[in-house]
Design a protein around this motif. Structure first.
Motif, PDB file in Angstrom:
ATOM      1  N   GLN A  62       7.357   6.482   7.051  1.00 55.95           N
ATOM      2  CA  GLN A  62       6.815   7.203   5.902  1.00 55.95           C
ATOM      3  C   GLN A  62       5.288   7.232   5.899  1.00 55.95           C
ATOM      4  N   ALA A  63       4.663   6.230   6.501  1.00 52.59           N
ATOM      5  CA  ALA A  63       3.196   6.176   6.504  1.00 52.59           C
ATOM      6  C   ALA A  63       2.591   7.321   7.300  1.00 52.59           C
ATOM      7  N   ALA A  64       3.295   7.805   8.321  1.00 55.90           N
ATOM      8  CA  ALA A  64       2.841   8.929   9.146  1.00 55.90           C
ATOM      9  C   ALA A  64       1.484   8.654   9.800  1.00 55.90           C
ATOM     10  N   PHE A  65       1.342   7.471  10.390  1.00 54.49           N
ATOM     11  CA  PHE A  65       0.091   7.111  11.055  1.00 54.49           C
ATOM     12  C   PHE A  65      -0.195   8.055  12.225  1.00 54.49           C
ATOM     13  N   CYS A  66      -1.479   8.317  12.462  1.00 58.57           N
ATOM     14  CA  CYS A  66      -1.853   9.102  13.642  1.00 58.57           C
ATOM     15  C   CYS A  66      -1.680   8.255  14.902  1.00 58.57           C
ATOM     16  N   ALA A 124      -0.161  -3.773   6.880  1.00 59.69           N
ATOM     17  CA  ALA A 124       0.302  -3.659   5.489  1.00 59.69           C
ATOM     18  C   ALA A 124       1.795  -3.336   5.442  1.00 59.69           C
ATOM     19  N   CYS A 125       2.259  -2.458   6.327  1.00 61.39           N
ATOM     20  CA  CYS A 125       3.694  -2.158   6.390  1.00 61.39           C
ATOM     21  C   CYS A 125       4.490  -3.401   6.770  1.00 61.39           C
ATOM     22  N   ASN A 126       3.933  -4.193   7.688  1.00 58.19           N
ATOM     23  CA  ASN A 126       4.603  -5.440   8.082  1.00 58.19           C
ATOM     24  C   ASN A 126       4.703  -6.412   6.911  1.00 58.19           C
ATOM     25  N   ALA A 127       3.783  -6.258   5.951  1.00 59.89           N
ATOM     26  CA  ALA A 127       3.821  -7.081   4.732  1.00 59.89           C
ATOM     27  C   ALA A 127       4.628  -6.376   3.639  1.00 59.89           C
ATOM     28  N   VAL A 131       2.443   2.597   2.481  1.00 59.93           N
ATOM     29  CA  VAL A 131       1.191   3.117   3.025  1.00 59.93           C
ATOM     30  C   VAL A 131       1.333   4.607   3.296  1.00 59.93           C
ATOM     31  N   ARG A 132       0.255   5.351   3.087  1.00 55.92           N
ATOM     32  CA  ARG A 132       0.213   6.763   3.449  1.00 55.92           C
ATOM     33  C   ARG A 132      -1.068   7.028   4.232  1.00 55.92           C
ATOM     34  N   TYR A 133      -0.944   7.741   5.331  1.00 55.20           N
ATOM     35  CA  TYR A 133      -2.109   8.153   6.121  1.00 55.20           C
ATOM     36  C   TYR A 133      -2.270   9.661   5.994  1.00 55.20           C
ATOM     37  N   ALA A 160       0.876   6.824  -5.722  1.00 57.28           N
ATOM     38  CA  ALA A 160       1.823   5.725  -5.963  1.00 57.28           C
ATOM     39  C   ALA A 160       1.858   4.664  -4.874  1.00 57.28           C
ATOM     40  N   CYS A 161       1.383   4.965  -3.659  1.00 58.17           N
ATOM     41  CA  CYS A 161       1.479   3.990  -2.568  1.00 58.17           C
ATOM     42  C   CYS A 161       0.517   2.823  -2.776  1.00 58.17           C
TER      43      CYS A 161
END
Length: 246
Positions: A62-66, A124-127, A131-133, A160-161
């Protein structure tokens, strides 16, 4: 053997991992002699671990990291980059996200700002934080062009993230309507959620790119207040460093 009615109920409750663990216990030698509490703990642990792993995978998607493979363990601490290892490790613990503080990452084009932001976002996702990028141009296109239900849905996603990463921050001057949208996002997240901003320019130059007016003052004040700042030095491109080219 495992009670089939119990197995069916576990699958219906979407506890398939626990069901498989239950079956495996019944087929394992010596497990039947174990105390009930120990066997139950093993079943619960199996389901718990699987759900945590699935949640982490979902958060990363969901974070859609580059750069979803970025990891703080792989940070390059070359002398010319002037990075503080202790500071990077501290940021990777995500206590600043819990405190709703921001992080500003600055540096020249190719310095590795986006990669660093993604590495901290993955941490942060591991915690188990949401997250959103997004790149600023994409965020502005979404909020200034799309309206109605789509606009409201996207705006909520950015607000909201737990951590919002905005890349390519203020590469060029933006319009008053765009500044207004930025202010609304920043104001909604102020003291409630964290931001990582990746910019080629120091905060001292942001006001001019935001219109140098009251809205610009409001945006910069909320972003800079109580923020961490990381400046990545070095003139050699991060892509060149990572490729092994000398």
């Amino acid at each position: 053997m495992a009670n089939e009615a119990t197995m069916d109920k576990l699958y219906q409750m979407r506890m398939s991992v626990m069901a498989r663990a239950y079956r495996e216990q019944e087929e394992s030698i010596g497990v039947a002699e174990m105390p009930f509490d120990d066997r139950l703990a093993m079943l619960v642990d199996a389901e718990w671990d699987a759900r945590r792993a699935n949640k982490r995978t979902r958060l990363l998607r969901q974070a859609a990291f580059c750069d979803p493979d970025a990891n703080v363990c792989d940070v390059r601490y070359d002398p010319d980059r002037a990075l503080d290892r202790a500071k990077v490790m501290e940021l990777s613990n995500c206590t600043w996200v819990d405190a709703a503080r921001n992080l500003i990452i600055t540096g020249a084009s190719g310095a590795g700002k986006s990669w660093m932001a993604c590495a901290l976002g993955v941490a942060a996702c591991n915690a188990f934080k949401t997250v959103r990028y997004v790149r600023l141009p994409e965020l502005l296109d979404t909020l200034c062009i799309a309206k109605g239900e789509t606009w409201a849905k996207m705006r909520k996603r950015y607000i909201a993230c737990d951590l919002l990463i905005v890349d390519d921050w203020l590469l060029e001057t933006i319009s008053p309507s765009q500044t207004r949208e930025v202010l609304e996002i920043v104001e909604a997240r102020h003291r409630k959620g964290s931001l990582i901003l990746c910019s080629q320019f120091a905060p001292s130059g942001w006001r001019a790119k935001l219109g140098d007016n009251a809205m610009a003052d409001a945006v910069v004040d909320r972003l800079v207040f109580n923020s961490h700042v990381m400046h990545i030095e070095g003139t050699e491109s991060m892509r060149k460093r990572m490729s092994g080219i000398i």
